[in-house]
Scaffold this active site. Structure first.
Site, PDB file in Angstrom:
ATOM      1  N   ARG A   1      10.503 -16.406  38.948  1.00  0.00           N
ATOM      2  CA  ARG A   1      11.523 -15.511  39.491  1.00  0.00           C
ATOM      3  C   ARG A   1      11.304 -15.281  40.986  1.00  0.00           C
ATOM      4  NH1 ARG A   1      16.628 -13.485  39.277  1.00  0.00           N
ATOM      5  NH2 ARG A   1      16.685 -11.205  39.608  1.00  0.00           N
TER       6      ARG A   1
ATOM      7  N   GLU B   1      -0.845   3.622  10.064  1.00  0.00           N
ATOM      8  CA  GLU B   1      -2.261   3.676   9.653  1.00  0.00           C
ATOM      9  C   GLU B   1      -2.968   4.922  10.188  1.00  0.00           C
ATOM     10  OE1 GLU B   1      -2.724   1.475   7.535  1.00  0.00           O
ATOM     11  OE2 GLU B   1      -1.068   0.175   8.049  1.00  0.00           O
TER      12      GLU B   1
ATOM     13  N   TYR C   1       0.870  -1.179   0.000  1.00  0.00           N
ATOM     14  CA  TYR C   1       0.000   0.000   0.000  1.00  0.00           C
ATOM     15  C   TYR C   1       0.905   1.227   0.000  1.00  0.00           C
ATOM     16  CZ  TYR C   1      -3.448   3.270   2.107  1.00  0.00           C
ATOM     17  OH  TYR C   1      -4.278   4.321   2.392  1.00  0.00           O
TER      18      TYR C   1
ATOM     19  N   GLN D   1       9.029  -4.436  32.173  1.00  0.00           N
ATOM     20  CA  GLN D   1       9.397  -3.936  33.501  1.00  0.00           C
ATOM     21  C   GLN D   1       9.364  -5.060  34.535  1.00  0.00           C
ATOM     22  OE1 GLN D   1      10.407  -0.881  33.967  1.00  0.00           O
ATOM     23  NE2 GLN D   1      10.581  -0.828  36.201  1.00  0.00           N
TER      24      GLN D   1
END
Length: 341
Positions: free
Chosen positions: A228, A324, A40, A297
């Site tokens: 973790r 867009e 496009y 984060q």
């Protein structure tokens, strides 16, 4: 997904919706079968959000248009087989724009350097004699290593980006490029309308791309919190992080519902489709980027490493707030719809 889902589907839809019977049979089957790809071509070096100011010209000579100009940031540039190009066949403004299909291999069609990723952006200086017909452009830039501004003249660019590594992106260049009048989609002067209607579907598509990255980021964050440990316990035991995860999941579902609502309105050709597509693109790309960023984060320093895919989602989804139609333009479209009621 971005290259296949956005430009290919947009182009096929525009040809199917506005093309002649012969054009639909010629172009759409190989695109729908993914035997060929399409790009496009609307954005230019000097016209982004102000798409109606585009300069690429198409002058009619007998049964051909002769195109001169440059399109910038074209997904699939150089790799696609079919280019749906917005060009100026008339006077200034949106009513002077038409839509033509340029096929790869057409004389006068060429491409800039493939964009390099993960670096600063700059335009390569090609000298004062480089241009595209009468539409030469100059772009002052301030991203040189020593901070100097450089005025650039030319159509070939070295453009460095931070994301979207999986797709080719190049400038598409027309230098006395002859295209049959039979390749014009719709009537002369209808191109801007075609381009804008195509963007409605593109906005749903790009919002959906953000949705996929955000969904994956929520899963990655959840799994990381379970594994973790800090201070002797899993991060999942931390109530603050539990709340953040809940917010991410809520934003994800809200984004999905808005996208689906916009897609239904577009499919049903409802009057509120433009506003809903703009809302969905605005909301989903903002919220999904925030989800990806929050997931990074939660990964701490690990999230910043290339070995962890969450950093890719952050880099790739950031540009969705620009593509867009920027999200600022989305706000303009939504407010315009409200004020016209």
């Amino acid at each position: 997904m971005s290259f296949l889902g956005v430009p290919v589907s947009m182009c096929a839809w525009m040809i199917d919706a506005f093309g002649s019977e012969e054009q639909r049979h010629r172009f759409c089957p190989p695109l729908c079968a993914m035997e060929k790809f399409a790009s496009y071509c609307l954005t230019e070096p000097g016209s982004g959000s102000d798409a109606a100011s585009l300069l690429t010209s198409a002058k009619r000579q007998g049964d051909h248009y002769v195109l001169n100009g440059t399109k910038a940031f074209i997904s699939g540039g150089g790799e696609a087989d079919t280019y749906v190009v917005m060009c100026r066949t008339g006077g200034p403004g949106p009513k002077g724009i038409s839509c033509v299909v340029v096929e790869k291999g057409a004389p006068g069609l060429s491409f800039g350097k493939k964009e390099k990723k993960d670096a600063l952006q700059c335009w390569r200086h090609e000298g004062p004699d480089v241009g595209v017909g009468s539409d030469r452009w100059k772009k002052p830039h301030h991203s040189m290593a020593d901070g100097r501004a450089e005025t650039v003249v030319g159509a070939t660019a070295l453009i460095f980006q931070m994301g979207w590594n999986s797709q080719p992106t190049r400038a598409v260049i027309f230098e006395d490029c002859a295209v049959p009048v039979a390749n014009r989609i719709g009537a002369e002067g209808q191109g801007f309308l075609i381009a804008m209607q195509g963007l409605n579907g593109g906005r749903v598509n790009i919002a959906s791309c953000s949705l996929g990255a955000a969904h994956a980021s929520v899963i990655l964050a959840r799994d990381h919190l379970k594994i973790r440990k800090q201070f002797g316990v899993p991060l999942a035991n931390n109530q603050y992080l539990q709340f953040k995860l809940a917010d991410m999941a809520t934003r994800l579902v809200a984004s999905r519902m808005m996208i689906r609502s916009a897609a239904v309105a577009l499919q049903e050709e409802r009057e509120d489709a433009v506003a809903l597509c703009s809302m969905a693109k605005l909301f989903a790309t903002d919220e999904c980027f925030a989800i990806c960023n929050q997931a990074l984060q939660m990964h701490g320093g690990y999230g910043y490493l290339k070995d962890y895919v969450v950093q890719q989602y952050v880099r790739d989804t950031r540009v969705h707030q620009i593509l867009e139609g920027s999200n600022e333009v989305m706000r303009m479209l939504v407010s315009r719809s409200l004020l016209q009621e």
